[in-house]
Design a protein around this motif. Structure first.
Motif, mmCIF file in Angstrom:
data_model
loop_
_atom_site.group_PDB
_atom_site.id
_atom_site.type_symbol
_atom_site.label_atom_id
_atom_site.label_comp_id
_atom_site.label_asym_id
_atom_site.label_seq_id
_atom_site.Cartn_x
_atom_site.Cartn_y
_atom_site.Cartn_z
ATOM 1 N N ARG A 106 31.830 37.042 34.729
ATOM 2 C CA ARG A 106 31.439 38.444 34.778
ATOM 3 C C ARG A 106 31.787 39.198 33.501
ATOM 4 N N ARG A 132 36.279 34.067 36.847
ATOM 5 C CA ARG A 132 36.871 34.052 38.190
ATOM 6 C C ARG A 132 36.650 32.681 38.819
ATOM 7 N N ASP A 248 37.550 38.859 42.342
ATOM 8 C CA ASP A 248 36.631 39.718 43.085
ATOM 9 C C ASP A 248 37.018 41.183 42.880
ATOM 10 N N ASP A 252 35.066 44.405 40.267
ATOM 11 C CA ASP A 252 34.467 45.678 40.704
ATOM 12 C C ASP A 252 35.007 46.814 39.842
HETATM 13 MN MN MN Z 1 32.914 41.412 44.889
#
Ligand code: MN
Ligand code: IPM
Length: 354
Positions: A106, A132, A248, A252
């Protein structure tokens, strides 16, 4: 010489997923013309609507077909009428696990002309990548429940960390950091002061693999401190490697500092298998069919897809087209309904700039 032909599985999925993937494909088609490769697009009707209609989530026969693709382009999974957990576990996580997509990649990058909630931070400050782990940790479903619904209920949800799984993720992150050749710094994000079994394994693997990469500075931050530095000093980060759950959560936060879910893309990568690329924002059901959702995250995910299958210049051109579009000033905001352009207009604009 004729370009290569790639078989790409297309899963629009739920909510606004199909709309953003439609625009992403527009841009990928433009890239395929310009860079001389071909795509054979195979559509898969999976997601909440299919589940409601037929009860099927991911039939084994479909999974067998997916294994033969070059990549998967996914819109979004998540339906307001389907109980949380069913599609997430049955479709998204099952795909990640079955296809052994052990990296969730990401990028957190602030593009020009994009608003960040971080005061005084510019594109020069916000440009890092989170690697991740994507097949282990708290996500495996290990654990169980006893005496459910009684006052004596016991719920156990275990984090599974294997030396193999941790080490391959860490090695990928070091290699990625080396190839990125930016600040040559890799930060392990963990919680070694409390999770003294799991992150002890991570830490030992991290510093052992670090020896193979003398050009990369190994660095460590606890996950709580990581969230603090991401807001206060995002420029400290180059590449961050972390477990599934922490990854996770921090991605965000990463999406928000780079301008929101409208621009945040990710890849579920099996470096030797079938990888899957998606905008990370979800299905945004309230915007479905209104032609107002921002397709840029899906377009960026498409660019990542091209890089992974071996069309690196084409993938970079897609990202550059996004940057040029943003720099042009026609896109007023990244938020759905506030872009100043419709979903399809943003797709046309970027496709024209590839
Ligand atoms: Mn997520
Ligand atoms: C993500 C999503 C998923 C996750 C959900 C939908 C299962 O939040 O891709 O980050 O937790 O991995």
């Amino acid at each position: 010489m004729a370009g290569k032909l790639y078989r790409i599985g297309v899963m629009g999925g739920d909510g606004t997923g199909p709309e953003v993937i439609h625009e992403g494909l527009k841009v990928l088609q433009a890239a395929s013309k310009k860079f001389g490769f071909a795509m054979d697009l195979v559509n898969y009707d999976l997601g909440g609507e299919r589940y409601k209609r037929t009860g099927e989530i991911l039939p084994d026969s479909v999974l067998a077909e997916l294994r033969k693709l070059d990549a998967i382009y996914l819109g979004a999974i998540g339906h307001p009428d389907v109980k949380p957990g069913i599609l997430e576990k049955g479709l998204l996580l099952r795909l990640r696990f079955e296809l052994d997509q052990y990296i969730n990649l990401r990028p957190v990058k602030l593009y020009p002309n994009v608003d960040t909630p971080l005061k005084d931070k510019t594109p020069a400050d916000i440009d890092f990548v989170v690697v991740r782990e994507n097949t282990e940790g708290l996500y495996t479903g290990a654990g169980g429940v006893l005496r459910k619904g009684t006052p004596n209920e016991v719920a156990v949800q275990e984090s599974i960390n294997t030396r193999m799984g941790v080490e391959r993720c860490i090695r990928y992150a070091f290699e990625f950091c080396k190839n990125r050749a930016k600040r040559n710094k890799l930060t392990l994000c963990g919680k070694t002061n409390v999770l003294t079994y799991a992150f002890d394994l991570w830490e030992r693997a991290f510093y052992e693999v670090a020896k193979e990469f003398p050009g990369i500075q190994p660095d460590y931050a606890h996950v709580d401190a990581t969230t603090m530095w991401m807001v206060k000093n995002p420029e400290w980060f180059d590449v961050i490697v972390t477990d599934n759950m922490f990854g996770d959560i921090i991605t965000d936060l990463g999406a928000m500092i780079q301008g929101g879910m409208g621009i945040a893309a990710g890849g579920n990568i099996n470096p030797r298998g079938v990888s899957m690329f998606e905008p990370i924002g979800g299905s945004a059901p309230k915007y479905t069919g209104k032609n107002v959702i921002n397709p840029m995250a899906a377009i960026c995910a498409g660019g990542m897809l091209l890089e992974e299958i071996g069309e690196k210049p084409a993938g970079q051109a897609v990202e550059q087209a996004v940057i040029t579009a943003l720099s042009g000033g026609k896109i007023k905001s990244l938020a759905a309904g506030k872009m100043g352009l419709s979903t399809t207009e943003v797709g046309d604009l970027i496709a024209g700039l590839v």
